[in-house]
Structure formats: C-alpha cells, structure tokens
Design a protein around this motif. Structure first.
Motif, PDB file in Angstrom:
ATOM      1  N   VAL A 442      32.874  33.894  34.025  1.00  0.00           N
ATOM      2  CA  VAL A 442      32.276  35.104  34.360  1.00  0.00           C
ATOM      3  C   VAL A 442      33.486  36.125  34.282  1.00  0.00           C
ATOM      4  O   VAL A 442      34.402  35.904  35.112  1.00  0.00           O
ATOM      5  N   SER A 443      33.315  37.079  33.649  1.00  0.00           N
ATOM      6  CA  SER A 443      34.312  38.181  33.588  1.00  0.00           C
ATOM      7  C   SER A 443      33.885  39.594  34.236  1.00  0.00           C
ATOM      8  O   SER A 443      32.742  39.845  33.928  1.00  0.00           O
ATOM      9  N   LEU A 444      34.546  40.284  34.922  1.00  0.00           N
ATOM     10  CA  LEU A 444      34.366  41.321  35.921  1.00  0.00           C
ATOM     11  C   LEU A 444      35.149  42.190  35.757  1.00  0.00           C
ATOM     12  O   LEU A 444      36.287  42.280  35.886  1.00  0.00           O
ATOM     13  N   VAL A 445      34.709  43.726  35.584  1.00  0.00           N
ATOM     14  CA  VAL A 445      35.457  44.958  35.593  1.00  0.00           C
ATOM     15  C   VAL A 445      35.042  45.893  36.777  1.00  0.00           C
ATOM     16  O   VAL A 445      33.539  45.959  36.894  1.00  0.00           O
ATOM     17  N   THR A 446      35.983  45.987  37.643  1.00  0.00           N
ATOM     18  CA  THR A 446      35.485  46.948  38.939  1.00  0.00           C
ATOM     19  C   THR A 446      36.297  48.025  38.962  1.00  0.00           C
ATOM     20  O   THR A 446      37.286  48.105  38.124  1.00  0.00           O
ATOM     21  N   LYS A 447      35.827  49.214  39.415  1.00  0.00           N
ATOM     22  CA  LYS A 447      36.466  50.440  39.354  1.00  0.00           C
ATOM     23  C   LYS A 447      36.708  51.230  40.896  1.00  0.00           C
ATOM     24  O   LYS A 447      35.859  50.982  41.515  1.00  0.00           O
ATOM     25  N   ILE A 448      37.873  51.437  40.966  1.00  0.00           N
ATOM     26  CA  ILE A 448      38.319  52.508  42.098  1.00  0.00           C
ATOM     27  C   ILE A 448      38.628  53.637  41.617  1.00  0.00           C
ATOM     28  O   ILE A 448      39.581  53.768  40.845  1.00  0.00           O
ATOM     29  N   GLN A 449      38.093  54.709  42.035  1.00  0.00           N
ATOM     30  CA  GLN A 449      38.269  55.962  41.348  1.00  0.00           C
ATOM     31  C   GLN A 449      38.109  55.861  39.740  1.00  0.00           C
ATOM     32  O   GLN A 449      37.191  55.288  39.130  1.00  0.00           O
ATOM     33  N   ASN A 450      39.250  56.050  39.011  1.00  0.00           N
ATOM     34  CA  ASN A 450      38.920  56.088  37.457  1.00  0.00           C
ATOM     35  C   ASN A 450      39.933  54.600  36.931  1.00  0.00           C
ATOM     36  O   ASN A 450      40.050  54.583  35.858  1.00  0.00           O
ATOM     37  N   GLU A 451      40.269  53.942  38.017  1.00  0.00           N
ATOM     38  CA  GLU A 451      41.294  52.795  37.734  1.00  0.00           C
ATOM     39  C   GLU A 451      40.369  51.403  37.595  1.00  0.00           C
ATOM     40  O   GLU A 451      39.721  51.200  38.516  1.00  0.00           O
ATOM     41  N   SER A 452      40.623  50.821  36.470  1.00  0.00           N
ATOM     42  CA  SER A 452      39.789  49.535  36.415  1.00  0.00           C
ATOM     43  C   SER A 452      40.719  48.116  36.797  1.00  0.00           C
ATOM     44  O   SER A 452      42.100  48.293  36.678  1.00  0.00           O
ATOM     45  N   PHE A 453      39.884  47.331  37.228  1.00  0.00           N
ATOM     46  CA  PHE A 453      40.594  46.168  37.884  1.00  0.00           C
ATOM     47  C   PHE A 453      39.796  44.896  37.028  1.00  0.00           C
ATOM     48  O   PHE A 453      38.362  45.304  37.265  1.00  0.00           O
ATOM     49  N   PHE A 454      40.391  44.140  36.865  1.00  0.00           N
ATOM     50  CA  PHE A 454      39.647  42.871  36.072  1.00  0.00           C
ATOM     51  C   PHE A 454      39.785  41.517  36.756  1.00  0.00           C
ATOM     52  O   PHE A 454      40.917  41.336  37.400  1.00  0.00           O
ATOM     53  N   SER A 455      38.816  40.715  36.980  1.00  0.00           N
ATOM     54  CA  SER A 455      38.696  39.443  37.406  1.00  0.00           C
ATOM     55  C   SER A 455      38.104  38.354  36.327  1.00  0.00           C
ATOM     56  O   SER A 455      37.055  38.962  35.705  1.00  0.00           O
ATOM     57  N   SER A 456      38.423  37.277  36.329  1.00  0.00           N
ATOM     58  CA  SER A 456      37.895  36.274  35.242  1.00  0.00           C
ATOM     59  C   SER A 456      37.702  34.876  36.109  1.00  0.00           C
ATOM     60  O   SER A 456      38.733  34.479  36.883  1.00  0.00           O
ATOM     61  N   PHE A 457      36.638  34.350  35.929  1.00  0.00           N
ATOM     62  CA  PHE A 457      36.307  33.189  36.419  1.00  0.00           C
ATOM     63  C   PHE A 457      35.977  31.793  35.455  1.00  0.00           C
ATOM     64  O   PHE A 457      35.331  32.267  34.405  1.00  0.00           O
ATOM     65  N   LYS A 458      36.356  30.704  35.611  1.00  0.00           N
ATOM     66  CA  LYS A 458      35.901  29.589  34.712  1.00  0.00           C
ATOM     67  C   LYS A 458      35.577  28.471  35.660  1.00  0.00           C
ATOM     68  O   LYS A 458      36.727  27.796  36.250  1.00  0.00           O
ATOM     69  N   VAL A 459      34.447  27.919  35.604  1.00  0.00           N
ATOM     70  CA  VAL A 459      34.161  27.009  36.380  1.00  0.00           C
ATOM     71  C   VAL A 459      33.602  25.628  35.674  1.00  0.00           C
ATOM     72  O   VAL A 459      32.653  26.057  34.826  1.00  0.00           O
TER      73      VAL A 459
END
Length: 688
Positions: A442-459
């Motif tokens: 599962v790969s996820l991109v979240t945004k706070i204002q215009n800045e991107s944060f990346f999360s990645s999970f492997k199960v």
C-alpha cells in the motif's frame, strides 16, 4: 586379458569408483585391482612446474640481468613428497595389459590439468584415453559418466586453458615479484623493520589486495554528513502511521539549495522552519492525495553456486570461503551434494527431467522431509525445466550445487557446521519448487497545505517458499525473515488492523495529524568487505553487487575461478597482506599490505585493475571454447610480462613511496622493537 585403468584425483574418490564398478578387487599399494579393471589415484597434484634455477643455475640468484624470465619450453617435475604414488601411477599408465584409461579426476579445468601433467611426465602413448565427466559421486552418476565417457581429445582446449593459467600465474608471479623486490624490497623492509621479505605479487591476489586497500581508504576519507527529515504522525481509526516529507514538484522547497536530498535538509533550522510553516493552520490535518494498492510476488532465489554459498555461509556461520569450500567438498565426496566448484546457479535440462529422484531421497531427511514430500504432492517439479531455474546456456562445466538425495547416513558423522551447511543447500533447493511469497503493498501520498508526505507499507499475505526456506536452527520464523529481508527502502510492516484501515482509504479523505517531528540521520561510509562479499566481488570483476537478480545481469568474467578464489584469500592472510577477523569475517589490509599496494600502484598499476584481471580469465575461457589459439594467448602474455618488467626496471619511486608509507602508517600501531639485552662479556666472535 586387457584391463581398463580408472585414475581418480583422491583416494576417497577412487574408493567410490571401485564400489560403483563392483570390481571386488584387491587392495594393493597405491591402487586396487580386479580381473577386469584397476583403480588408482593421484593425491591432488603429483607434478608441478620447475623453479627457474632448474633451467639454469644462474636464475637462482635474483638479478635484473636475468629478467624477464620467459622460457621457450617449460619444465615440470614430480613433487618430492608424492614421488612414490607418482611412480605407482606411472607404472600402471604404461602397463602393457592396460589398453583403456578412464580419466576420473575432478570435472573441471584444474582436474584436467592434474591428469594431463601426470600423463605427460609418465610418457603415456598408444592408449585409449577417455574422460569421465560427472556432477556427483553417486553410483548412478559414476556409472553414467563411465558409460558416456568421451575421448580425451574432446577436452584438449580445456587442457590448453589449464596449462596457460598455470603459465600465466608462474610468469607474472616470478617476474613481477622478482623485479619489484629488487627495485623496492629494501624500501619496504627498511620502513617496517625486521627480517627482509620478498614482495609477493600475482595476477589475481594483487588485484584482490587492491580492492581491499581502496575500500579501506574510501572509508578513511569519508566525511559523515548529517541530514534532517520532516515526518508526520497520522492518526487512522485508533492506529497511527508515519509520512515522510519530500520536496516534489509543487513544494515551496522544490530543487532548493537548502536540501540534502529531496527528503531532507542540510540544516536542522530549515526543517524546523518547515514544521512551523505547516503548523500555522489549526487543527492540523492532511488530505489523502493518492492511494495505490497492489500485490507483489517474490520468487525463490536462484540455486547456489560456490560463490553464493560462500557468501551465505560467511553471513550465517561466520566461516571463511576456504572453510565453506572444504565443507562442501566433503559433502560432495560423501555423495550428499553435487560438484561444488561451479559458477552456475541453475539446473541443466537433462538433470531437470530426473530431479524427482533428488527430491524423493530427501523425504527421509528429518530437517526437511516434510518439505520434500510437499514438493512431490504439489507436482511442481514436473515443470521446473520451463522456469528460470533451468537454463543450459548459463552452464559451462556444471550445474548448481544441489543435494543428491543420497548419502544421508553420513550426516551424523559430520560437524554441526557441516550439517547446517547441508541443510542450507537443501532448503535453497526445495524452495524453487514452492510458490512465490505474496505481499500486499500500500503506497499513500498525503498533503498538508501544498507539501507532500509519503507512506509505504508491505505486508506478507502468503509465505509461499518462505515457509520452508528458513533453517531449522534459525532464531527467526519464516514470516519474520520474510518481513525483514523483503522490506526495502521505507516500506514498513503493519498489523492487520492498520492494513484494514488503509484498505478503506480513498482520495480526498481528511485525516488528523498527531504531530510533526524531525528525524536526524547521517550518511554512512562504504562497508568493508567480509569474506563472503569479497568472493562475490571477485566473481563479478570487482563489482560488489549482492542482489542476485542484478548479479545475473552482470556480464563478463570474474577474478579467479570458483575453484581458486578461497585459496587466493587464504594466501593473502597467510603472507599478512590482509587481515581477517574470524568472529565477524571482516577483511582489512595490514600496513605491509597497504605498502605493497603503493609499490604496485606506482610501478605496475594494471595489476590492481579488476577489469584487466578479469579479461585474462575471459581469455582463458576463449581458449577453452576454441575461440582463440593457445599461441595467440601466449604471445599476448609474453608481451605483457616483458613490457611491465621493463617498466619497473626503469622506474625509481623510492623517495616518493616514503610519503605514501607515512600516510598509511598513521592508521597502524608501530610495532615495538624487542629490547636487546646487553652482553655481560665481549663475545668470542662477531655475530654472523
């Protein structure tokens, strides 16, 4: 009545041939004989190349006047310690009632060389000579090898390559060691103090020394660089996970000079400023910008060749490549595994058709009997010839190291380490018949204002081959090993509750932020070689690539061969140019080793070049294949030796070397000179 003679490389192998032939012969001094055949053996090498003084006494004294030493015809002699066995073998090879000779030395370049030298010195003529080429010492394989033995002339190119390899090492070793010692031996000895020592160099060993010294100097020159990453802690249905900020396009810091890389800052103040800017709005929330879900299959690794096995054993058991080779050679001689000195990591089409026999035999192996039974029930072995684990084009002399499924009774008599090496080979072998491990990513991109944060999970969803690939003596479970070894980059494992919550997410969802923080890190220096990674680096002409898929893409020859690499490392430890930490298997240079490196670097720099050394090995392969002639190779070799020897003779770097020696010496403790007791009375004569 005429008889056949079978000549093996070692007494233990000869014994296996005698058993397979069921000759029921009598044991004699140095051989066994029956009504139909005679079985004898070498004891490794019986014949060796003569030292230069055997050509002319003037060569005994090392002098620039007698260099380069390039004999027109090479001389050979029987090794004194095995003279008796040589005479026995010579007598048998020339016995009138022996009409056919079956050459049963190890199936490789070195085994070919051992027999050819014996036959040459024994003056064998007018005999039918057949080459037995086998992959294991099981009775079935021995009888197949004898049945399908080809005329020895079919292996003439391989023999030519074997002779050339020996001549190459001989000429480079003698000429370069002598000329460097004569030019720079005093400089090295005077700096180190102590007994005068010759400078020892060689085609492969000096290249390996260079790889270790260069790596050590890279580590010394390395300057750690701190960096600062901004992380978000995101709340989700009572769980939480991290997001890593990256300055991607659209960010206020995109391609900014204050960045270390796109995911970090050079200075902590800049990271703090970003957190302050993002925390202006209340409450602190993020928006899901992108969600990607996919399943990923991880296939079982390729089978073991010797280099891969030596690398794994170095990590698992902290044993040297030399020890690993000794163990696997013993397993081979006890019929437990196939021929160990192989570079291939796949099966041949022919052996793939019969592979069920190997698997069936393993059902009675306590540590993996259930796994073997599982393979037979799955029936996957029937299609193994159509997979990446079978490829005739990737095999030169022998296929990968695999268990024969026989000889299990001999396991109890082996050391614990040898038993564990065997289990490691068995599990790698059985793994290829099991399905891949399956992961949910599962790969996820979240945004706070215009800045991107990346999360990645492997199960890990399905263990597949991981279920049986982990050794019985390992501390971790298969699942743990899978998670630990397969997690790459910033992918992290997560529990079922978090995975379920992540699966529900969609673009546009708004999530609460628990907080923003800074993770401080620093760049890491290159890793020192250990005995296993060094073998892999040698296999790939100096490119330290431990990932098996990447390694398989590297084309070209390595440094040395699977049969010689461990011995080369051992020699470098013995002459104290390299040091081995036996607990960690980490390799470092000694001061003397660094000094020899500097001498060679100033005089015959080409010897330190992995690509050059690999090209010589490639040339030997071309001779073995018949692509180039023996004479073409020899002409090139003599030109190289003549040119480089003259180059050193004309050099004079003694004063320049001092600064290099000083630069290296600061990293080593100066050896304490032993105190000399003053004599109580005047000696009767001057010390010699």
């Amino acid at each position: 009545m005429s008889k056949a003679l079978y000549i093996a490389e070692k007494p233990s192998v000869a014994q296996e041939f005698a058993k397979a032939l069921k000759s029921g012969g009598q044991r004699r001094d140095g051989y066994m004989e029956s009504d139909t055949c005679v079985v004898t053996w070498c004891v490794g090498h019986l014949v060796t190349m003569s030292y230069p003084e055997k050509y002319d006494l003037k060569y005994k004294r090392w002098s620039l006047d007698t260099l380069p030493f390039l004999p027109r015809d090479f001389k050979y002699e029987v090794i004194p310690g095995v003279e008796k066995q040589f005479q026995i073998v010579k007598g048998l090879l020339n016995r009138p009632d022996i009409d056919t000779i079956y050459v049963c030395t190890d199936s490789g370049r070195e085994g070919e060389y051992i027999y050819r030298l014996v036959a040459q010195m024994a003056g064998v003529k007018n005999k039918t000579q057949k080459r037995v080429w086998i992959d294991s010492q099981t009775e079935e394989e021995i009888l197949r090898g004898i049945r399908e033995a080809k005329d020895i002339s079919e292996y003439d190119n391989l023999a030519a390559a074997a002779y050339l390899r020996a001549k190459e090492d001989y000429l480079m070793g003698i000429n370069f060691s002598r000329v460097l010692t004569l030019r720079y031996g005093n400089s090295v000895t005077n700096y180190l103090g102590g007994k005068y020592q010759a400078i020892s160099v060689g085609r492969v060993m000096t290249c390996v020394l260079g790889m270790v010294v260069r790596r050590e100097r890279e580590i010394r020159a390395f300057v750690k660089t701190p960096f600062y990453r901004v992380m978000s802690s995101i709340a989700l249905e009572g769980e939480s996970f991290e997001g890593e900020w990256r300055a991607v396009e659209g960010s206020r810091y995109f391609q900014s000079p204050v960045l270390y890389k796109e995911n970090g800052f050079k200075k902590k103040e800049d990271a703090e400023r970003l957190i302050q800017e993002l925390s202006m709005g209340q409450p602190l929330v993020c928006t899901v910008e992108k969600v990607e879900r996919k399943k990923e299959n991880k296939n079982p690794p390729l089978l073991f060749n010797l280099a891969e096995l030596q690398n794994v054993c170095s990590k698992l058991f902290k044993i040297s490549p030399d020890e690993t080779l000794s163990i696997v050679q013993d397993l081979y001689e006890k019929k437990l595994v196939t021929y160990p000195r192989t570079d291939a990591r796949v099966l041949s089409t022919a052996v793939a058709k019969e592979i069920y026999k190997n698997i069936s035999g393993l059902r009675s192996y306590p540590q993996a009997g259930e796994a073997a039974q599982g393979v037979l029930e799955l029936g996957t072995y029937k299609n193994i010839a159509k997979t990446r684990y079978t490829n005739d084009k990737q095999i030169t002399d022998h296929y990968a190291i695999i268990p024969t499924g026989q000889g299990l009774g001999a396991l109890k008599g082996l050391s614990l380490t040898a038993q564990r090496v065997y289990e490691t080979i068995v599990r790698r072998f059985l793994s290829i018949f099991y399905p891949p491990a399956v992961y949910q990513k599962v790969s996820l991109v979240t945004k706070i204002q215009n800045e991107s944060f990346f999360s990645s999970f492997k199960v890990l969803l399905s263990e597949g081959y991981l279920k049986i690939s982990t050794n019985s003596f390992a501390k971790k479970t298969a699942a743990d090993v899978g998670k630990a070894s397969e997690g790459e980059g910033e992918e992290v494992s997560c529990d079922e509750a978090l995975l379920a919550a992540l699966q529900k997410l969609k673009k546009g969802d708004i999530l609460n932020i628990n907080g923003l923080g800074i993770k401080e890190g620093e760049t890491s220096p290159p890793k020192r070689y250990n005995s296993g990674s060094m073998i892999l680096a040698m296999e790939n002409a100096g490119q330290l690539i431990e990932d098996e898929d990447l390694r398989s893409q590297i084309k070209g020859s390595g440094i040395g061969t699977s049969a010689t690499r461990a011995e080369i490392l051992k020699k470098l430890f013995n002459i104290k140019y390299l040091s081995l930490n036996k607990k960690t298997q980490v390799i470092t240079p000694t001061l003397q080793g660094e000094m020899i490196y500097d001498v060679v670097n100033c005089s015959i720099r080409q010897l330190l070049n992995p690509e050059l050394t690999a090209s010589w090995e490639k040339g030997l392969t071309y001779v073995a294949e018949g692509s180039i002639t023996e004479q073409e190779y020899m002409d090139k070799l003599e030109r190289f030796v003549r040119l480089r020897t003259k180059q050193v003779e004309d050099s004079s770097f003694q004063y320049a070397l001092r600064q290099f020696f000083d630069a290296a010496a600061q990293f080593y403790k100066k050896p304490e000179k032993p105190a000399v007791a003053k004599p109580t009375k005047k000696p009767d004569r001057k010390p010699e």
